[in-house]
Design an enzyme around this catalytic site. Structure first.
Site, PDB file in Angstrom:
ATOM      1  N   ASP A 185      31.519  33.636  15.171  1.00 20.44           N
ATOM      2  CA  ASP A 185      32.869  33.624  14.637  1.00 20.44           C
ATOM      3  C   ASP A 185      33.775  34.140  15.768  1.00 20.44           C
ATOM      4  O   ASP A 185      33.311  34.778  16.722  1.00 20.44           O
ATOM      5  CB  ASP A 185      32.991  34.487  13.373  1.00 20.44           C
TER       6      ASP A 185
HETATM    7  C1  BGC Z   1      37.498  33.071  10.847  1.00 16.13           C
HETATM    8  C2  BGC Z   1      36.754  31.759  10.923  1.00 16.13           C
HETATM    9  C3  BGC Z   1      37.560  30.771  11.704  1.00 16.13           C
HETATM   10  C4  BGC Z   1      37.829  31.338  13.078  1.00 16.13           C
HETATM   11  C5  BGC Z   1      38.642  30.426  13.962  1.00 16.13           C
HETATM   12  C6  BGC Z   1      37.943  33.565  12.198  1.00 16.13           C
HETATM   13  O1  BGC Z   1      38.808  34.635  12.084  1.00 16.13           O
HETATM   14  O2  BGC Z   1      36.697  34.052  10.240  1.00 16.13           O
HETATM   15  O3  BGC Z   1      36.501  31.277   9.633  1.00 16.13           O
HETATM   16  O4  BGC Z   1      36.893  29.543  11.781  1.00 16.13           O
HETATM   17  O5  BGC Z   1      38.571  32.548  12.930  1.00 16.13           O
HETATM   18  O6  BGC Z   1      39.942  30.345  13.501  1.00 16.13           O
END
Ligand code: BGC
Length: 746
Positions: free
Chosen positions: A229
């Site tokens: 993530d």
């Molecule tokens: C989120 C993800 C997301 C990623 C990119 C993170 O903060 O938890 O779900 O895909 O950011 O935006």
């Protein structure tokens, strides 16, 4: 250069570079070796591709894309084929935008209704999350675009999300929190899996060799890439060593230096870097193969129509007393539409999933479209901005007057955007007080009220639910939601949505209430396997609306269900009859329980479901084959899945508390293959006839031998390990005899 030669020809520094992003949304390219970069973009219910002219990490300012119903709504469709079609449309838009990987779906379980991100998740039940998630992934990947199944794993709260540890026992972890991931990985081989921010039992998900390698790759056979993530990696060296392949976003070269140095110092196995870089190269190749086909364009109108159709399938009709719905588009009844949310709809949640829609249906316009201008009067009734509540009373008074003068009142209530988002959890389940007082005031002047809810997480409806004859759960429905709600209100769409999560009577009834969101960096999953309806049923608690509930404008009857054990599971057959006067879709749900089970279990759990479309008066036999694996539990001491033998109670019906048929089915158990050891208990020995016989012989002459014939005494000392019995003063079992007995039995 042939693709398979590439990893070998790369330097360590180049390989290390591949393991982290080049920018916020791209992987590293290597000009010398002809390695191109891949574009990744959110996800999950549409494409969020940042516009080239805005800061890439800014959440607003993305290119227009179709906003399909967020997962909270899609889960209520109970329809994997619909999920596949939506996924395919998202995949197509991604291809058209040059995006190689869509960051979704989110399949984490809804452990607590307070989780701020519940709108991005499908259900409180792992079967629904897995089956619908699998549909989404199949759809996205059918377009030659990768999915990213997230957030792996046990990421069920937003509070302290970058550091907190989900403290969860292996049974709930396996049976609930990992179950949907397991299904999707084994069925679809998603191109990527996204490792979550949180720790699991003290270890960061991005640095957990058990999670990323032993379980995901070795046990489930995953062959794709594991991406972190965004910002989830604390220690890049540990992460790559554990099985993570791609650190996102860019680390500005910092992780490359650490990884290279760790390999040179012998602290990180070079093979781990080879694996990670190899996985990135495989992804580059997959995207390039799809990219070599002509770049598609997509039909915005067709995708908007799909967004509206899908939204219509997600609306849940919770209550419809006296047939207040559907409204008749042809009558001359006057309609008061009350609530700011009718003209300023909430249709998606805040955070990384926020899409810039290609267009937006407004419920108010769509209602006027059905009923005509003359019949409809609107009054906002409240403001969505909590800071601007100075005119609460006059807004309420105006709306109440409009409601008093109308034949029927449609009241839009729900949560404002500021109340739920990625990044924080809610503190309560309440609707804003300005809205509930407004509802009270309206009910005092007109009882012909239909409430339409817009919310990403469940809200409390107890206290007033019985006072309104019509109640629609509209969740967050995406850009076609306004049209879909009007379609349902006026009966163009006969609602078929079913709750994929329980609406509790109150927050303190919910399973994780005492352990959410946790403290001191730990989130204790104290409720174990009792999540959602599993808990409410086990505690026999009343709920506002049960899991699986949802009404239709027609009625369905069930003929007697039949069930039988087949070699690999259970076959269920039931005839469903549309006994009303219009076409409709029923969601047939099958639950299983095992009365008298030797292990802790909920009274029932969902083991299968299907939808059936029936014309008025039509009946059809529905058949479901439930795989045996749906009956299995995870045995922690043996580290394996087991089916316990016995008479299973199979229940078939239209919700977890509207069960229309019950059949007992004898299912043979798996052989647990338990081996008796020196620490096995007396009771465990006595359960094996051969062991009992030898034991009796050995204890002959010892007082304990006589005790074996007294059931009360056996109950008292049954849990004592055999080794300790053998060590008792005056024991007639020598160490050698015990060893001989054990080897004879093994
Ligand atoms: C989120 C993800 C997301 C990623 C990119 C993170 O903060 O938890 O779900 O895909 O950011 O935006």
């Amino acid at each position: 250069m042939a693709d398979h030669d590439r990893p070998a020809s790369l330097t360590l520094a180049e390989k290390a570079a591949l393991t982290s992003g080049a920018t916020a949304w791209t992987t590293q390219d290597l000009e010398r070796s002809g390695v191109e970069s891949v574009v990744l973009a959110d996800g999950p219910h549409g494409l969020r591709r940042p516009r080239p002219d805005v800061d890439p990490l800014q959440l607003g300012g993305s290119l227009p894309a179709t906003c399909f119903p967020p997962a909270v709504a899609l889960g209520s469709s109970w329809d994997p084929e619909l999920a596949r079609r939506v996924g395919a449309a998202i995949g197509l838009e991604a291809r058209a935008a040059g995006v190689g990987v869509v960051l979704g779906p989110g399949i984490n379980l809804k452990r607590s209704p307070l989780c701020g991100r519940n709108f991005e998740y499908l259900s409180e039940d792992p079967l629904i999350s897995g089956v619908l998630g699998s549909g989404l992934v199949a759809g996205i990947q059918s377009q030659g675009v990768g999915a990213s199944v997230k957030h792996f794993a046990a990421n069920n709260a937003e509070h302290d999300r970058f550091r907190a540890s989900s403290e969860v026992d292996i049974r709930p972890l396996r049976e609930l929190y990992l179950r949907a991931f397991q299904r999707i990985v084994t069925e679809q081989q998603p191109w990527t899996v996204m490792a979550a921010y949180n720790k699991i039992n003290g270890v960061y998900a991005t640095e957990d060799p058990w999670l990323l390698t032993e379980l995901l790759r070795d046990e489930w056979g995953y062959t794709g890439l594991v991406v972190s993530d965004w910002g989830a990696v604390d220690d890049p060296v540990a992460a790559i060593g554990a099985g993570l392949d791609l650190i996102m976003p860019s680390t500005g070269g910092r992780s490359d230096v650490l990884i290279t140095a760790a390999v040179e110092r012998g602290e990180l196995d070079q093979a781990a870097v080879d694996r990670a870089a190899g996985k990135v190269l495989e992804l580059v190749d997959r995207v390039a193969t799809a990219g070599s086909r002509p770049v598609p364009t997509f039909d915005r109108d067709a995708h908007h129509a799909l967004a509206r159709e899908a939204a219509g399938r997600c609306v849940v009709l919770l209550r419809n007393e006296g047939g207040i719905l559907p409204l008749d588009p042809g009558s001359d009844e006057s309609i008061a539409v009350i609530g700011e949310l009718a003209r300023t709809p909430r249709y998606q949640g805040a955070g990384s999933s926020m899409i810039n829609p290609t267009r937006l249906d407004l419920p108010l316009d769509e209602i006027i479209g059905f009923a005509g201008d003359d019949r409809v009067r609107f009054s906002p009734g409240y403001r969505l901005d909590a800071a601007e509540q100075s005119d609460v009373e006059s807004l309420r008074a105006q709306a109440t007057a409009v409601a008093a003068a109308a034949d029927v009142v449609v009241v839009f209530l729900g949560l404002a955007a500021a109340e739920e988002s990625e990044g924080f959890d809610r503190q309560h389940l309440e609707l804003p007080a300005a809205q509930t007082t407004l509802l009270d005031a309206i009910l005092a002047v007109n009882q012909r009220v239909v409430v339409v809810l817009s919310n990403g997480g469940v809200v409390r409806v107890s206290g007033w639910q019985h006072l309104v004859p019509g109640l629609i759960e509209g969740w967050l429905l995406g850009q076609g939601g306004g049209g879909a709600l009007a379609d349902v209100l006026f009966g163009r769409v006969n609602p078929s949505g079913r709750l994929a999560e329980t609406i509790p009577v109150k927050l303190s009834d919910t399973p994780a209430y005492l352990d959410f969101p946790g403290e001191f960096g730990k989130i204790r999953y104290g409720e174990g396997i009792f999540v959602g309806y599993r808990y409410f049923d086990a505690r026999d608690l009343p709920v506002a609306f049960p899991f699986g509930h949802g009404l239709s404008y027609t009625t369905f009857e069930y003929a007697a269900a039949r069930a039988e054990a087949v070699p690999n599971g259970i076959r269920i057959r039931v005839r469903v009859i549309n006994s009303g006067d219009r076409a409709g879709r029923e969601v047939v749900q099958v639950y299983a329980g095992l009365p008298g089970s030797q292990i802790t279990r909920p009274p029932r759990q969902l083991i299968g479901f299907t939808t059936v479309d029936l014309a008025a008066g039509e009946s059809r036999e529905v058949e479901l084959i439930i795989p045996r694996s749906e009956l299995a539990y995870y045995q922690p001491q043996l580290s394996r899945w087991l089916v316990e033998g016995g008479q299973y109670r199979i229940e078939v019906g239209g919700s977890s508390r509207d069960l229309r048929g019950m059949i007992m089915v004898e299912v043979p158990g798996d052989d647990p293959g338990v081996r008796l050891t020196a620490t096995s208990s007396l009771a465990e020995f006595l359960a094996v006839p051969q062991a009992e016989a030898v034991l009796r012989h050995l204890l002959d002459g010892h007082p304990m031998g006589a005790m074996l014939d007294d059931p009360a005494l056996v109950s008292m000392i049954g849990s004592m390990p055999i080794r300790r019995i053998a060590a008792f003063p005056g024991s007639t079992i020598s160490d050698d005899q015990l060893q001989a007995l054990l080897s004879q039995l093994s």
